[in-house]
Design a protein around this motif. Structure first.
Motif, PDB file in Angstrom:
ATOM      1  N   ASN A 221       0.797  -1.207   0.075  1.00 34.48           N
ATOM      2  CA  ASN A 221      -0.136   0.052   0.090  1.00 34.48           C
ATOM      3  C   ASN A 221       0.648   1.382  -0.048  1.00 34.48           C
ATOM      4  O   ASN A 221       0.202   2.427   0.114  1.00 34.48           O
ATOM      5  CB  ASN A 221      -1.003   0.028   1.364  1.00 34.48           C
ATOM      6  N   HIS A 222       2.042   1.074  -0.099  1.00 36.35           N
ATOM      7  CA  HIS A 222       2.872   2.331   0.019  1.00 36.35           C
ATOM      8  C   HIS A 222       4.027   2.078  -1.224  1.00 36.35           C
ATOM      9  O   HIS A 222       4.055   3.272  -2.101  1.00 36.35           O
ATOM     10  CB  HIS A 222       4.062   2.273   1.085  1.00 36.35           C
ATOM     11  N   LEU A 223       4.493   1.219  -1.458  1.00 39.57           N
ATOM     12  CA  LEU A 223       5.684   1.125  -2.701  1.00 39.57           C
ATOM     13  C   LEU A 223       5.735  -0.095  -3.132  1.00 39.57           C
ATOM     14  O   LEU A 223       5.635  -1.059  -2.806  1.00 39.57           O
ATOM     15  CB  LEU A 223       7.216   1.471  -1.854  1.00 39.57           C
ATOM     16  N   ALA A 224       5.574  -0.043  -4.658  1.00 42.37           N
ATOM     17  CA  ALA A 224       5.713  -1.165  -5.581  1.00 42.37           C
ATOM     18  C   ALA A 224       7.078  -1.210  -6.406  1.00 42.37           C
ATOM     19  O   ALA A 224       7.564   0.062  -6.769  1.00 42.37           O
ATOM     20  CB  ALA A 224       4.682  -1.035  -6.772  1.00 42.37           C
ATOM     21  N   VAL A 225       7.855  -2.061  -6.683  1.00 38.97           N
ATOM     22  CA  VAL A 225       8.938  -2.331  -7.217  1.00 38.97           C
ATOM     23  C   VAL A 225       8.427  -2.857  -8.666  1.00 38.97           C
ATOM     24  O   VAL A 225       7.909  -3.908  -8.742  1.00 38.97           O
ATOM     25  CB  VAL A 225       9.954  -3.099  -6.772  1.00 38.97           C
ATOM     26  N   VAL A 226       8.662  -2.195  -9.731  1.00 34.79           N
ATOM     27  CA  VAL A 226       8.094  -2.737 -11.100  1.00 34.79           C
ATOM     28  C   VAL A 226       9.327  -3.199 -11.990  1.00 34.79           C
ATOM     29  O   VAL A 226      10.398  -2.461 -12.120  1.00 34.79           O
ATOM     30  CB  VAL A 226       7.564  -1.530 -11.858  1.00 34.79           C
ATOM     31  N   SER A 227       9.506  -4.437 -12.125  1.00 40.17           N
ATOM     32  CA  SER A 227      10.502  -5.134 -12.921  1.00 40.17           C
ATOM     33  C   SER A 227      10.231  -5.076 -14.189  1.00 40.17           C
ATOM     34  O   SER A 227       9.404  -5.586 -14.842  1.00 40.17           O
ATOM     35  CB  SER A 227      10.587  -6.487 -12.400  1.00 40.17           C
ATOM     36  N   LEU A 228      10.919  -4.261 -15.132  1.00 45.62           N
ATOM     37  CA  LEU A 228      10.860  -4.301 -16.614  1.00 45.62           C
ATOM     38  C   LEU A 228      11.685  -5.141 -17.294  1.00 45.62           C
ATOM     39  O   LEU A 228      12.852  -5.591 -16.985  1.00 45.62           O
ATOM     40  CB  LEU A 228      11.185  -2.831 -17.172  1.00 45.62           C
ATOM     41  N   ASN A 229      11.206  -5.762 -18.450  1.00 45.17           N
ATOM     42  CA  ASN A 229      12.160  -6.611 -19.391  1.00 45.17           C
ATOM     43  C   ASN A 229      12.867  -5.688 -20.301  1.00 45.17           C
ATOM     44  O   ASN A 229      12.511  -5.221 -21.385  1.00 45.17           O
ATOM     45  CB  ASN A 229      11.261  -7.691 -19.941  1.00 45.17           C
ATOM     46  N   SER A 230      13.982  -5.111 -19.929  1.00 50.28           N
ATOM     47  CA  SER A 230      14.670  -4.214 -20.742  1.00 50.28           C
ATOM     48  C   SER A 230      15.160  -4.879 -22.022  1.00 50.28           C
ATOM     49  O   SER A 230      15.407  -4.022 -22.850  1.00 50.28           O
ATOM     50  CB  SER A 230      15.847  -3.479 -19.981  1.00 50.28           C
ATOM     51  N   LEU A 231      15.216  -6.050 -22.037  1.00 50.69           N
ATOM     52  CA  LEU A 231      15.674  -6.582 -23.509  1.00 50.69           C
ATOM     53  C   LEU A 231      14.651  -6.314 -24.765  1.00 50.69           C
ATOM     54  O   LEU A 231      15.080  -6.354 -25.956  1.00 50.69           O
ATOM     55  CB  LEU A 231      15.778  -8.484 -23.010  1.00 50.69           C
ATOM     56  N   TYR A 232      13.467  -5.975 -24.445  1.00 53.84           N
ATOM     57  CA  TYR A 232      12.688  -5.786 -25.226  1.00 53.84           C
ATOM     58  C   TYR A 232      12.945  -4.117 -25.872  1.00 53.84           C
ATOM     59  O   TYR A 232      12.407  -3.688 -26.958  1.00 53.84           O
ATOM     60  CB  TYR A 232      10.942  -5.569 -24.878  1.00 53.84           C
ATOM     61  N   PHE A 233      13.515  -3.391 -25.097  1.00 52.53           N
ATOM     62  CA  PHE A 233      14.097  -2.015 -25.598  1.00 52.53           C
ATOM     63  C   PHE A 233      15.512  -2.137 -26.033  1.00 52.53           C
ATOM     64  O   PHE A 233      15.906  -1.233 -26.738  1.00 52.53           O
ATOM     65  CB  PHE A 233      14.220  -1.106 -24.272  1.00 52.53           C
ATOM     66  N   PHE A 234      16.300  -3.135 -25.850  1.00 53.16           N
ATOM     67  CA  PHE A 234      17.673  -3.526 -26.224  1.00 53.16           C
ATOM     68  C   PHE A 234      17.920  -3.429 -27.630  1.00 53.16           C
ATOM     69  O   PHE A 234      17.332  -4.108 -28.391  1.00 53.16           O
ATOM     70  CB  PHE A 234      18.316  -4.728 -25.497  1.00 53.16           C
ATOM     71  N   ASN A 235      18.855  -2.491 -27.846  1.00 45.33           N
ATOM     72  CA  ASN A 235      19.222  -2.554 -29.653  1.00 45.33           C
ATOM     73  C   ASN A 235      19.938  -3.902 -29.930  1.00 45.33           C
ATOM     74  O   ASN A 235      19.666  -3.970 -30.988  1.00 45.33           O
ATOM     75  CB  ASN A 235      20.493  -1.380 -29.587  1.00 45.33           C
ATOM     76  N   SER A 236      20.607  -4.557 -28.858  1.00 52.37           N
ATOM     77  CA  SER A 236      21.341  -5.837 -29.371  1.00 52.37           C
ATOM     78  C   SER A 236      20.154  -6.777 -29.612  1.00 52.37           C
ATOM     79  O   SER A 236      20.525  -8.077 -30.140  1.00 52.37           O
ATOM     80  CB  SER A 236      22.275  -6.432 -28.568  1.00 52.37           C
ATOM     81  N   ASN A 237      18.885  -6.738 -29.392  1.00 49.66           N
ATOM     82  CA  ASN A 237      17.876  -7.787 -29.578  1.00 49.66           C
ATOM     83  C   ASN A 237      17.174  -7.771 -30.688  1.00 49.66           C
ATOM     84  O   ASN A 237      16.487  -7.060 -31.034  1.00 49.66           O
ATOM     85  CB  ASN A 237      16.722  -7.506 -28.395  1.00 49.66           C
ATOM     86  N   SER A 238      17.786  -8.761 -31.758  1.00 48.07           N
ATOM     87  CA  SER A 238      17.133  -8.692 -33.078  1.00 48.07           C
ATOM     88  C   SER A 238      16.004  -9.166 -33.442  1.00 48.07           C
ATOM     89  O   SER A 238      15.549  -9.265 -34.255  1.00 48.07           O
ATOM     90  CB  SER A 238      18.460  -9.127 -33.884  1.00 48.07           C
ATOM     91  N   ALA A 239      15.626  -9.805 -32.474  1.00 45.74           N
ATOM     92  CA  ALA A 239      14.300 -10.530 -32.492  1.00 45.74           C
ATOM     93  C   ALA A 239      13.074  -9.560 -32.271  1.00 45.74           C
ATOM     94  O   ALA A 239      11.892  -9.835 -32.531  1.00 45.74           O
ATOM     95  CB  ALA A 239      13.943 -11.510 -31.357  1.00 45.74           C
ATOM     96  N   VAL A 240      13.399  -8.336 -31.862  1.00 41.46           N
ATOM     97  CA  VAL A 240      12.279  -7.099 -31.865  1.00 41.46           C
ATOM     98  C   VAL A 240      12.542  -6.069 -32.556  1.00 41.46           C
ATOM     99  O   VAL A 240      13.833  -6.118 -32.848  1.00 41.46           O
ATOM    100  CB  VAL A 240      11.939  -6.932 -30.382  1.00 41.46           C
ATOM    101  N   ASP A 241      11.629  -5.064 -32.633  1.00 38.57           N
ATOM    102  CA  ASP A 241      12.004  -3.822 -33.288  1.00 38.57           C
ATOM    103  C   ASP A 241      11.459  -2.560 -32.687  1.00 38.57           C
ATOM    104  O   ASP A 241      10.495  -1.833 -33.171  1.00 38.57           O
ATOM    105  CB  ASP A 241      11.293  -4.148 -34.786  1.00 38.57           C
TER     106      ASP A 241
END
Length: 681
Positions: A221-241
């Protein structure tokens, strides 16, 4: 035939976990079962980039062909510091033992920012799916050893296994092939849903399965820690655009993030955002696809009342990144996707390689150059105007704490900060970081991790979440219809929903103004392996392309030599709350902007350019002390005395913050002469 399981079991002969000490706090009857309450301490731990390597062999070769797996060389018992070798299991065990003994009872949660498998850096021992998952399971088991609850405590909740929440995230080496993460659901979201099952709340498991993103209420009820999958933003991940097309997982993740942050805002909660790959964006280093960076920076600005901080790993160097909302394209601000190739505007995509000293040098210089462009505080401009005889007609002079509109108002809300922690893997020295945050006004005692979940979500189901999302979409459609009435002609670009900004009556968030949950500072701990490994070798060879670090060309011991390390410990490298060079009152954006300006050399303080003779002697003695430490011989009384004919060394007094920033970026592994040569200080 090599047996992986037999190898890893033999390598991981772990000491039995000492039973957790029973709390002396009274039992609390919550109406359903008798449970204990945990104390809130105002501290949390970040660990990143363990890269455990079960093939590591003590006194093996540290060159590229050996990779600390074979041959004969100076690989130390706890790791080959400053080389490209990964972490021996002994380092992993010692790190968790230290956390158990020194931190377990004084932290509220753990942020674990990925890369928990070895690099694929040995052609003779290629990685496979089983190895990657087992190494991550090893880290999960270690967290259980340290943070598991005392089994003797009364507790009817079978999911309540940990004393504190642990929030993991995907690293680019936690998958195979490394860097390549396809849209979910996929093999890796399914595997890690099982491996990380104790860490992911039940109601978040569907989101995780879709793409590896989720959040945990670290402080209910005070603080959430949000875990993002940064690999979907990563330039080196050629599987996404990137994040422009609705079909891309990066687009979906940011849309999910927008909905969750709005939901947290509506509940009057705050959030810490975590990921593995940070949003580095300089002339020589660009980690993210530009479309993702643009939208992410917009999100950080629009939810500046909610977001406490953003934390990353991956780059091994200790530093921070400043994102400027003014660099977000106006079309993006208006809700139109950018499909341009921003690399044509000077942005260079990151190559898929180790982030070594040479690339780090260019990157850190880029950061410093970008910070020279930060707007000055209005108070400084007032002072310069007065010197020139100019007056402020009808305007009241600004005070020392006032920033003008150029820098985003008094609280510097035009900018956001990304914290990047160095790694456990000893590319430099192993490090961990403990943050302190303001707990004023928060409940002092909180439910143990997971036991609050059933109560928290008693009236909140996946269907409720879908209904909430549908309401948000409907509301956005209404807003868009209103905009169409006002503005008939629009650029022919794909639309997306722009997050709502804070209400005009909302006060600045914890990242901009001291309040509950504001980060107060952090303590950077490191393990000086040169001293701890307690080895010494003769040096007689030339540096090679593979980064051997300080071990290149050293003659190894005889094969029958036994390691004799000293007691393993992490010690304080620096504490931002007491450090006289950084001089950070807290970790608000305004404090970081001032530090960035000082590192860049903009209006340095007198203490940055003037040091007393006693201060210079103390600095020189400190450098001599560190040099002796590196050789394993420490004499705390030793002072550095000049000899006739010695060249006068350039002291760091020209820009002490820049010198200190560089020194800490490499976790105190670079010699002063090397810093002077590479960085000009």
């Amino acid at each position: 035939m090599f047996c992986w399981r037999a190898s890893i079991v033999s390598a991981l002969v772990l000491a039995a976990l000492e039973p957790a000490r029973a709390s002396q706090e009274p039992l609390v009857d919550n109406g359903a079962s008798i449970t204990k309450r945990r104390q809130l301490h105002g501290r949390f731990l970040q660990v990143t980039d363990f890269h455990p390597d079960p093939f590591y062999k003590v006194y093996s070769s540290i060159d590229e062909t050996g990779a600390c797996h074979r041959g004969h060389g100076p690989a130390g018992y706890y790791g080959a510091e400053t080389s490209d070798c990964d972490s021996p299991i002994s380092l992993v065990n010692a790190t968790f033992d230290w956390i158990r003994d020194e931190l377990k009872d004084s932290i509220d949660f753990v942020i674990w920012t990925g890369d928990s498998a070895r690099h694929d850096n040995d052609e003779k021992i290629p990685r496979n799916v089983q190895q990657v998952t087992q190494l991550n399971q090893l880290l999960v088991d270690k967290f259980y050893e340290v943070f598991a609850k005392n089994q003797d405590e009364p507790d009817d909740d079978p999911t309540n296994d940990l004393v504190v929440p642990v929030i993991p995230t995907f690293g680019n080496n936690d998958i195979l092939p490394h860097n390549i993460f396809e849209r979910g659901p996929n093999l890796w979201t399914r595997r890690y849903l099982d491996i990380w099952r104790p860490f992911i709340p039940e109601v978040q498991k569907h989101s995780f399965d879709q793409g590896g993103w989720f959040y945990v209420e670290a402080i209910p009820n005070h603080l959430a820690v949000v875990s993002l999958n940064s690999l979907y933003f990563f330039n080196s991940n050629s599987a996404v655009d990137g994040c422009a097309a609705k079909s891309e997982p990066g687009y979906r993740q940011l849309d999910w993030l927008r909905i969750q942050l709005q939901y947290l805002r509506d509940r009057n909660m705050k959030a810490i955002i975590t990921g593995h790959v940070p949003p580095a964006r300089t002339a020589n280093k660009s980690n993210w696809d530009e479309t993702c960076w643009q939208k992410y920076t917009l999100w950080m600005h629009q939810y500046r009342d909610v977001i406490v901080a953003t934390l990353y790993g991956h780059m091994n160097t200790d530093h921070f990144i400043v994102q400027d909302f003014e660099e977000v394209d106006q079309d993006v601000v208006d809700g139109y996707e950018i499909i341009k190739n921003y690399n044509n505007r000077g942005m260079v995509a990151a190559a898929d390689q180790q982030f070594g000293i040479q690339s780090a040098t260019s990157y850190l210089k880029d950061l410093r150059k970008s910070w020279t462009k930060l707007p000055k505080p209005q108070a400084d401009e007032d002072a310069e105007a007065l010197k020139k005889g100019k007056k402020h007609k009808g305007k009241k002079p600004h005070g020392p704490d006032d920033y003008d509109a150029e820098i985003g108002g008094r609280y510097a809300e035009r900018f956001s900060i990304s914290h990047v922690s160095p790694s456990v893997v000893p590319n430099y020295f192993p490090t961990i970081r403990v943050y302190e945050y303001n707990i004023t006004g928060l409940d002092k005692k909180l439910p143990r991790t997971n036991e609050h979940i059933s109560e928290l979500y008693a009236t909140e189901t996946p269907e409720d979440e879908r209904n909430f999302e549908e309401d948000m979409i409907a509301e956005d459609e209404d807003l868009e219809a209103e905009r169409k009435k006002k503005k008939k002609k629009k650029p022919k670009k794909h639309r997306f929903t722009v997050p709502k900004p804070p209400s005009k009556s909302a006060p600045p968030g914890p990242a901009y103004s001291p309040q509950s949950l504001t980060l107060l500072g952090f303590v950077q701990y490191y393990a000086n392996l040169t001293r701890i490994n307690n080895d010494s070798f003769e040096d007689d060879a030339e540096q090679q392309r593979w980064k051997d670090g300080k071990h290149h060309g050293k003659k190894p011991f005889d094969e029958d030599h036994k390691p004799h390390p000293t007691n393993f410990t992490y010690e304080v490298l620096y504490d931002t709350r007491s450090d006289k060079v950084y001089d950070l009152e807290d970790l608000t954006t305004r404090s970081y902007l001032r530090l960035a300006q000082r590192i860049a050399g903009m209006k340095p303080r007198k203490s940055d350019v003037q040091m007393s003779e006693a201060g210079l002697e103390e600095l020189e003695a400190d450098e001599a002390f560190n040099a002796d430490e590196d050789q394993g011989h420490v004499d705390i009384t030793k002072k550095k005395h000049k000899k006739k004919g010695d060249k006068k060394k350039k002291s760091p007094k020209g820009n002490k913050p820049w010198y200190t920033f560089v020194r800490r970026a490499f976790v105190d592994t670079l010699e002063p002469d090397d810093i002077e040569e590479e960085f000009g200080v």
